[in-house]
Design a protein around this motif. Structure first.
Motif, PDB file in Angstrom:
ATOM      1  N   THR A 114       0.862  -1.076  -0.086  1.00 32.04           N
ATOM      2  CA  THR A 114       0.063   0.094  -0.053  1.00 32.04           C
ATOM      3  C   THR A 114       0.806   1.203   0.003  1.00 32.04           C
ATOM      4  N   LYS A 115       1.871   1.120   0.756  1.00 27.71           N
ATOM      5  CA  LYS A 115       2.891   2.286   0.543  1.00 27.71           C
ATOM      6  C   LYS A 115       3.497   2.545  -0.720  1.00 27.71           C
ATOM      7  N   MET A 116       3.808   1.595  -1.485  1.00 25.87           N
ATOM      8  CA  MET A 116       4.338   1.914  -2.723  1.00 25.87           C
ATOM      9  C   MET A 116       3.355   2.295  -3.740  1.00 25.87           C
ATOM     10  N   GLU A 117       2.051   1.967  -3.548  1.00 21.67           N
ATOM     11  CA  GLU A 117       1.266   2.476  -4.429  1.00 21.67           C
ATOM     12  C   GLU A 117       0.726   4.022  -4.203  1.00 21.67           C
ATOM     13  N   LYS A 118       1.194   4.493  -3.020  1.00 21.80           N
ATOM     14  CA  LYS A 118       1.237   5.894  -2.544  1.00 21.80           C
ATOM     15  C   LYS A 118       2.232   6.519  -3.203  1.00 21.80           C
ATOM     16  N   MET A 119       3.639   5.855  -3.159  1.00 23.39           N
ATOM     17  CA  MET A 119       4.894   6.278  -3.853  1.00 23.39           C
ATOM     18  C   MET A 119       4.677   6.450  -5.146  1.00 23.39           C
ATOM     19  N   LEU A 150       0.232  11.294   2.610  1.00 23.83           N
ATOM     20  CA  LEU A 150       1.243  10.275   1.977  1.00 23.83           C
ATOM     21  C   LEU A 150       2.381  10.149   3.231  1.00 23.83           C
ATOM     22  N   ASP A 151       2.961   9.183   3.107  1.00 22.33           N
ATOM     23  CA  ASP A 151       4.135   8.855   4.207  1.00 22.33           C
ATOM     24  C   ASP A 151       5.293   9.843   4.228  1.00 22.33           C
TER      25      ASP A 151
END
Length: 318
Positions: A108-113, A169-170
């Protein structure tokens, strides 16, 4: 101290529980050593992630007694000294889906990235013969940002992610957005800034937890501030965050202090302020926090304040 007691949060895909292990204490060892010792001598079912063991891959970050650490680089002696206890509780990073035990998922983090396009977008400045050369000075602008190892510690400590995890976003994503926006070899910085602006750029609380806990000492809040300034230069000024920043900027330049009565009106407008802030304002008036009849007077030395503004504006032009 001869023994060290470690309580680990376990998860098998269905249920969660804490399991306690006792291992020999050895001075100078790391958190990762304790995990390896437990798995190799006490419980082979324990799941955690690690790879390089030299603070490069970022895969071994976990939480110890509520704070996030890079396991391979953090001595046990340090955490024992910080928390003044011989009982250490290991848990997976916060704000991540847990796969099993201490292992977390990054999908899920990489989708945000992907939203901020974390790659160089070619410009027309390069040539087939010279490529896209960069001066040492320009490289230093991104040197700190490129130190990020995607360990996830900044995300684990982020207070905004705890309440807006689905939209905000992170911190490491902001880092990537900044890194490619200021890279002089990139031809379309707006393509990194625009999605950052649309995904909560102004929601950062500036709690500084990401900066305080980053193992690479990257100044993430400064990078977020820079992205905000760039977004305003691009014309993204009709939003709550930008209006709030301009209200601060203009109040201090004019009088050297904030006009707290007018600040919410300048930020949100008269109608929205009246609909949402009046009960809060009345409580502040009742307790003496603000005086609606008081007109802010110029501070002593306001001319020096104005000189600072003028100096900053001249520096910006250069």
């Amino acid at each position: 101290m001869e023994k060290l007691k470690i309580k680990i949060k376990r998860f098998n895909g269905k249920k969660t529980w804490y399991q306690t292990y006792v291992i020999p204490y050895e001075k100078g060892r790391t958190i990762l050593w304790s995990l390896t010792t437990i798995r190799e001598t006490l419980d082979s079912s324990l799941v955690y992630t690690s790879a390089c063991q030299h603070g490069i891959c970022g895969s071994c970050a976990i939480k110890v007694n509520g704070k996030s650490f890079l396991a391979c680089q953090t001595p046990l002696d340090r955490v024992i000294d910080i928390f003044k206890t011989e009982l250490l509780t290991y848990e997976p990073l916060t704000n991540f889906p847990v796969i099993r035990d201490l292992a977390v998922a990054w999908e899920t983090k990489m989708e945000k990235m992907k939203k901020i396009r974390p790659w160089l977008i070619p410009s027309e400045k390069g040539t087939k013969e010279r490529g896209f050369l960069q001066s040492q000075e320009n490289f230093h602008k991104i040197a700190s940002s490129t130190d990020c190892i995607l360990c996830g510690i900044c995300a684990s400590e982020c207070n905004q992610l705890r309440v807006n995890g689905g939209t905000f976003l992170d911190p490491f994503v902001w880092n990537r957005a900044y890194r490619y926006t200021v890279d002089t070899r990139d031809g379309s910085p707006e393509k990194h800034v625009e999605p950052a602006y649309k995904n909560g750029l102004w929601k950062c609380l500036h709690c500084m937890e990401c900066v305080s806990n980053c193992p690479k000492k990257i100044d993430l809040t400064e990078e977020i501030s820079a992205l905000r300034k760039i977004s305003m230069k691009m014309g993204e000024t009709n939003n709550q965050g930008a209006r709030h920043a301009f209200a601060f900027f203009n109040d201090v330049r004019k009088t050297g202090r904030l006009n707290e009565v007018m600040l919410p009106i300048k930020t949100d407008g008269m109608l929205h302020t009246a609909a949402t802030k009046v009960p809060f304002a009345l409580r502040m008036i009742k307790t003496g926090k603000i005086n609606p009849l008081e007109i802010p007077r110029k501070v002593e030395g306001i001319e020096e304040v104005k000189n600072i503004y003028e100096y900053a504006e001249e520096e910006k032009k250069q």
